[in-house]
Scaffold this active site. Structure first.
Site, PDB file in Angstrom:
ATOM      1  N   ARG A   1       0.859  -1.197   0.000  1.00  0.00           N
ATOM      2  CA  ARG A   1       0.000   0.000   0.000  1.00  0.00           C
ATOM      3  C   ARG A   1       0.888   1.238   0.000  1.00  0.00           C
ATOM      4  NH1 ARG A   1      -2.968   0.647   5.047  1.00  0.00           N
ATOM      5  NH2 ARG A   1      -1.487   2.314   5.394  1.00  0.00           N
TER       6      ARG A   1
ATOM      7  N   GLU B   1       4.509   7.253   2.624  1.00  0.00           N
ATOM      8  CA  GLU B   1       5.346   6.074   2.852  1.00  0.00           C
ATOM      9  C   GLU B   1       4.857   4.948   1.962  1.00  0.00           C
ATOM     10  OE1 GLU B   1       4.957   3.497   6.125  1.00  0.00           O
ATOM     11  OE2 GLU B   1       2.825   3.888   6.407  1.00  0.00           O
TER      12      GLU B   1
ATOM     13  N   ASN C   1       4.155   0.852   2.189  1.00  0.00           N
ATOM     14  CA  ASN C   1       4.047  -0.278   3.133  1.00  0.00           C
ATOM     15  C   ASN C   1       4.234  -1.602   2.425  1.00  0.00           C
ATOM     16  OD1 ASN C   1       3.117   1.015   5.761  1.00  0.00           O
ATOM     17  ND2 ASN C   1       1.693   1.887   4.280  1.00  0.00           N
TER      18      ASN C   1
ATOM     19  N   SER D   1      -2.976  -2.719   5.924  1.00  0.00           N
ATOM     20  CA  SER D   1      -4.296  -3.068   6.437  1.00  0.00           C
ATOM     21  C   SER D   1      -5.396  -2.196   5.840  1.00  0.00           C
ATOM     22  CB  SER D   1      -4.297  -2.973   7.957  1.00  0.00           C
ATOM     23  OG  SER D   1      -3.859  -1.706   8.343  1.00  0.00           O
TER      24      SER D   1
ATOM     25  N   LYS E   1      11.764   3.089   5.991  1.00  0.00           N
ATOM     26  CA  LYS E   1      11.736   4.511   5.621  1.00  0.00           C
ATOM     27  C   LYS E   1      13.079   4.939   5.026  1.00  0.00           C
ATOM     28  CE  LYS E   1       7.687   4.884   7.891  1.00  0.00           C
ATOM     29  NZ  LYS E   1       6.947   3.717   8.401  1.00  0.00           N
TER      30      LYS E   1
ATOM     31  N   LYS F   1      11.332  10.231  11.396  1.00  0.00           N
ATOM     32  CA  LYS F   1      10.789   8.869  11.473  1.00  0.00           C
ATOM     33  C   LYS F   1      11.876   7.832  11.749  1.00  0.00           C
ATOM     34  CE  LYS F   1       7.319   9.874   7.933  1.00  0.00           C
ATOM     35  NZ  LYS F   1       6.619   9.352   6.742  1.00  0.00           N
TER      36      LYS F   1
ATOM     37  N   GLU G   1       6.801   0.543  11.788  1.00  0.00           N
ATOM     38  CA  GLU G   1       5.500   0.481  11.130  1.00  0.00           C
ATOM     39  C   GLU G   1       4.394   0.484  12.175  1.00  0.00           C
ATOM     40  OE1 GLU G   1       4.961   0.703   7.998  1.00  0.00           O
ATOM     41  OE2 GLU G   1       7.103   0.733   7.619  1.00  0.00           O
ATOM     42  N   GLY G   2       3.195   0.831  11.725  1.00  0.00           N
ATOM     43  CA  GLY G   2       2.022   0.648  12.583  1.00  0.00           C
ATOM     44  C   GLY G   2       1.547   1.901  13.282  1.00  0.00           C
TER      45      GLY G   2
ATOM     46  N   ARG H   1      -8.049   7.505   4.447  1.00  0.00           N
ATOM     47  CA  ARG H   1      -8.092   7.654   5.909  1.00  0.00           C
ATOM     48  C   ARG H   1      -8.072   9.131   6.234  1.00  0.00           C
ATOM     49  NH1 ARG H   1      -3.115   4.541   8.169  1.00  0.00           N
ATOM     50  NH2 ARG H   1      -2.416   5.373   6.174  1.00  0.00           N
TER      51      ARG H   1
HETATM   52  P1  ADP Z   1       3.709   4.330   9.792  1.00  0.00           P
HETATM   53  O1  ADP Z   1       4.481   3.349   8.994  1.00  0.00           O
HETATM   54  O2  ADP Z   1       3.888   4.162  11.246  1.00  0.00           O
HETATM   55  O3  ADP Z   1       2.264   4.385   9.376  1.00  0.00           O
HETATM   56  P2  ADP Z   1       3.947   6.922   8.454  1.00  0.00           P
HETATM   57  O4  ADP Z   1       5.159   7.350   7.727  1.00  0.00           O
HETATM   58  O5  ADP Z   1       2.776   6.546   7.630  1.00  0.00           O
HETATM   59  O6  ADP Z   1       4.358   5.764   9.463  1.00  0.00           O
HETATM   60  O7  ADP Z   1       3.522   8.088   9.440  1.00  0.00           O
HETATM   61  C1  ADP Z   1       2.373   7.991  10.257  1.00  0.00           C
HETATM   62  C2  ADP Z   1       1.441   9.168  10.016  1.00  0.00           C
HETATM   63  O8  ADP Z   1       2.140  10.401  10.210  1.00  0.00           O
HETATM   64  C3  ADP Z   1       0.881   9.256   8.608  1.00  0.00           C
HETATM   65  O9  ADP Z   1      -0.274   8.456   8.466  1.00  0.00           O
HETATM   66  C4  ADP Z   1       0.584  10.746   8.483  1.00  0.00           C
HETATM   67  O10 ADP Z   1      -0.657  11.061   9.093  1.00  0.00           O
HETATM   68  C5  ADP Z   1       1.699  11.379   9.292  1.00  0.00           C
HETATM   69  N1  ADP Z   1       2.822  11.742   8.399  1.00  0.00           N
HETATM   70  C6  ADP Z   1       3.890  10.985   8.097  1.00  0.00           C
HETATM   71  N2  ADP Z   1       4.715  11.602   7.229  1.00  0.00           N
HETATM   72  C7  ADP Z   1       4.149  12.796   6.970  1.00  0.00           C
HETATM   73  C8  ADP Z   1       4.531  13.928   6.155  1.00  0.00           C
HETATM   74  N3  ADP Z   1       5.656  13.926   5.440  1.00  0.00           N
HETATM   75  N4  ADP Z   1       3.705  14.998   6.131  1.00  0.00           N
HETATM   76  C9  ADP Z   1       2.560  15.013   6.859  1.00  0.00           C
HETATM   77  N5  ADP Z   1       2.168  14.002   7.656  1.00  0.00           N
HETATM   78  C10 ADP Z   1       2.941  12.887   7.716  1.00  0.00           C
HETATM   79 MG    MG Z   2       3.758   2.104   7.422  1.00  0.00          MG
HETATM   80 MG    MG Z   3       1.523   4.953   7.527  1.00  0.00          MG
END
Ligand code: ADP
Ligand code: MG
Ligand code: MG
Length: 514
Positions: free
Chosen positions: A133, A151, A153, A158, A337, A404, A408-409, A490
């Site tokens: 995803r 990101e 996945n 999920s 990441k 970051k 994950e999660g 989402r």
């Molecule tokens: P995970 O793998 O834990 O889901 P993410 O990289 O998706 O990690 O980060 C979690 C959440 O943080 C994302 O769903 C988003 O809401 C927010 N986020 C992450 N990166 C960004 C970004 N570059 N700009 C704005 N919001 C972000």
């Molecule tokens: Mg993720």
């Molecule tokens: Mg995410």
């Protein structure tokens, strides 16, 4: 008032009676159609029969989403699938990146060790399955809207099960309820894209199941879902299971659910012949033995699932077995990441030619993927890393970034002004285990979220996920299946940094293309 202009959409529902009617319709539809989750532990502890379910949090209306951005994100998914299949096959590339983060990240180091142990004795399964995803937000820069990747996945992607239901819910409401509101939303104004995420992901599992072939040992074959203990998001997973079972009328695919913590209790490797077939012994009937064709991980993506050394042995057992792993350890690591940061690093600041160029030599694919990247920096000791360290520790500059770790999660990141403080607590030699990413700023959207029976109205931020399924041969590089497989929207309140639905921040939504 017209919603065609977009200016009055979604309606604010000032009338209590029509608000109640819409909420009641949603409460009933979600339960009647399995857009639901198990209750939290506080409620579940009074549910000795284990029968309670509750509506998943949803928006009352599909959020407006740029059609051109949506089309762009869905159109490039098969190229993203190919990119990550290639990265998964480049052990040397992944090894280099693992070395860069492993010093400050025991979890990544442990995953890599599982791969090394299996490599030493030799893999017995060359096929790998990715249920991916790719997540995005729309970045607004003046009048210009661009789709930017949050990101990618590669493990336990999920909400494909619930997302298809959410699209159905909003389509149902667009047909039956929105036209009846005082601020009526005509059905003709609702461009709601098709979304077959449950069937799409199930088709990926079915392709791997069929590619595995028959058991040489004469056992029936099965798909094994490896899940977390006390999983609340169980219906999301069940929808994939049901879609998989319904995909064949004649020979339904046997699917079992096994907690990750019980892998070593209920599975063994075939003792003779060296085929290392993964055998599943269903506890409810010892007369049966199934050979696992596909091991689908909805667990094992974070340190929480590896509380004991036995859990690492369990992961090793999966990895060295003949089952097609979704994902393999290398595919899981491709989702670091750090990988995304290296892909997004332009050649001018990187020591080697652009990694993206190397994996995607085709000019058109390279251009299409490159456009979706935002700036992501290493926090290492390279010149680019030094500059990123300056930004991350500066009280003003840091406000434009999210930091970051390789996790994950949800719930693992540090945002804006929290970054300098967080870095102070991390030994400097481990800063390279993190990446620094520019914050994406989506256009303002207003919506109402129905969560736990309560309405939350206000500004929201939407995150689009595009599913992709890919089955490939790690040995030859041959791609046997490569599909775009539906989407997820989402949505979270604009005061929240994190957006995870399961983590309690976000909610399910669907796109009204504008
Ligand atoms: P995970 O793998 O834990 O889901 P993410 O990289 O998706 O990690 O980060 C979690 C959440 O943080 C994302 O769903 C988003 O809401 C927010 N986020 C992450 N990166 C960004 C970004 N570059 N700009 C704005 N919001 C972000
Ligand atoms: Mg993720
Ligand atoms: Mg995410």
């Amino acid at each position: 008032m017209s919603s065609l202009t977009g200016g009055f959409y979604p309606p604010t529902l000032d009338d209590a009676l029509e608000k109640d009617r819409l909420v009641q319709t949603i409460k009933d539809w979600t339960i009647a159609n399995g857009l639901a989750v198990r209750p939290p532990p506080a409620v579940a502890s009074n549910d000795s029969g284990g029968i309670l379910a509750m509506s998943a949090p949803v928006t009352l209306f599909p959020s407006p989403f740029s059609k051109s951005c949506f089309d762009e994100a869905t159109a490039i998914q098969t190229q993203y699938n190919e990119l990550y299949a290639r990265i998964s096959q480049d052990e040397e590339f992944l090894s280099g990146l693992v070395q860069e983060v492993a010093g400050g990240d025991e979890f990544i180091a442990n995953l890599w060790n599982v791969h090394l142990r299996v490599k030493e004795e030799g893999y017995v399964q060359n096929l790998a399955l990715g249920l991916f995803r790719s997540d995005y937000m729309v970045h607004q820069d003046g009048d210009n809207l661009q789709i930017k990747q949050v990101e990618f996945n590669t493990i336990a992607s999920s909400f494909g099960g619930l997302s298809a239901r959410t699209s159905q819910l909003h389509k149902h409401l667009a047909k039956t309820e929105y036209p009846l509101l005082k601020d009526a939303v005509p059905r003709s104004s609702m461009d709601l894209p098709a979304n077959d995420s449950a069937e799409g992901l199930a088709a990926g599992l079915a392709a791997a199941f069929s590619a595995y072939g028959k058991s040489a040992l004469g056992h029936p074959t099965c798909v094994l879902f490896l899940v977390q203990d006390g999983e609340r998001n169980v219906f999301d997973q069940r929808h994939l299971e049901y879609a998989l079972q319904q995909s064949s009328d004649t020979d339904p695919t046997p699917v079992f659910r096994l907690p990750f913590s019980q892998i070593l209790t209920h599975t063994t490797l075939a003792p003779s012949g060296g085929g290392r077939q993964l055998l599943y012994h269903p506890p409810h009937n010892p007369a049966f033995t199934f050979e696992v064709a596909v091991a689908y991980l909805r667990a094992g993506y974070g340190p929480g699932d590896y509380a004991s050394p036995t859990a690492w042995e369990a992961r090793y057992q999966l990895e060295r077995s003949a089952a097609i792993a979704c994902p393999s350890v290398l595919t899981q690591l491709a989702g670091m990441k750090k990988v995304q940061q290296v892909l997004a690093t332009p050649p001018s600041v990187s020591a080697t030619p652009s990694a993206l160029r190397r994996f995607m030599p085709s000019e058109s694919a390279h251009t299409a993927l490159w456009k979706t990247f935002t700036n992501i920096y290493p926090l290492d000791t390279t010149p680019a890393g030094q500059e990123a360290r300056r930004l991350a520790t500066d009280a003003e500059e840091c406000k434009k970034y999210v930091m970051k770790p390789q996790r994950e999660g949800g719930g693992n990141n540090f945002y804006r002004s929290a970054i300098p403080q967080q870095l102070k607590g991390i030994p400097e030699e481990h800063w390279g285990s993190y990446i620094l990413m520019e914050i994406i700023t989506p256009p303002p959207v207003v919506n109402t979220i129905l969560r736990n029976g309560q309405l939350e109205h206000g500004g929201v931020i939407c995150e689009l996920g595009v599913y992709g399924t890919c089955l490939w041969d790690q040995g030859t590089g041959e791609v046997l299946q490569n599909e775009e497989s539906g989407y997820l929207l989402r949505t979270k309140g604009d005061q929240s940094e994190e957006g995870g639905v399961a983590a309690g921040f976000g909610c399910m939504d669907s796109c009204r293309l504008v």
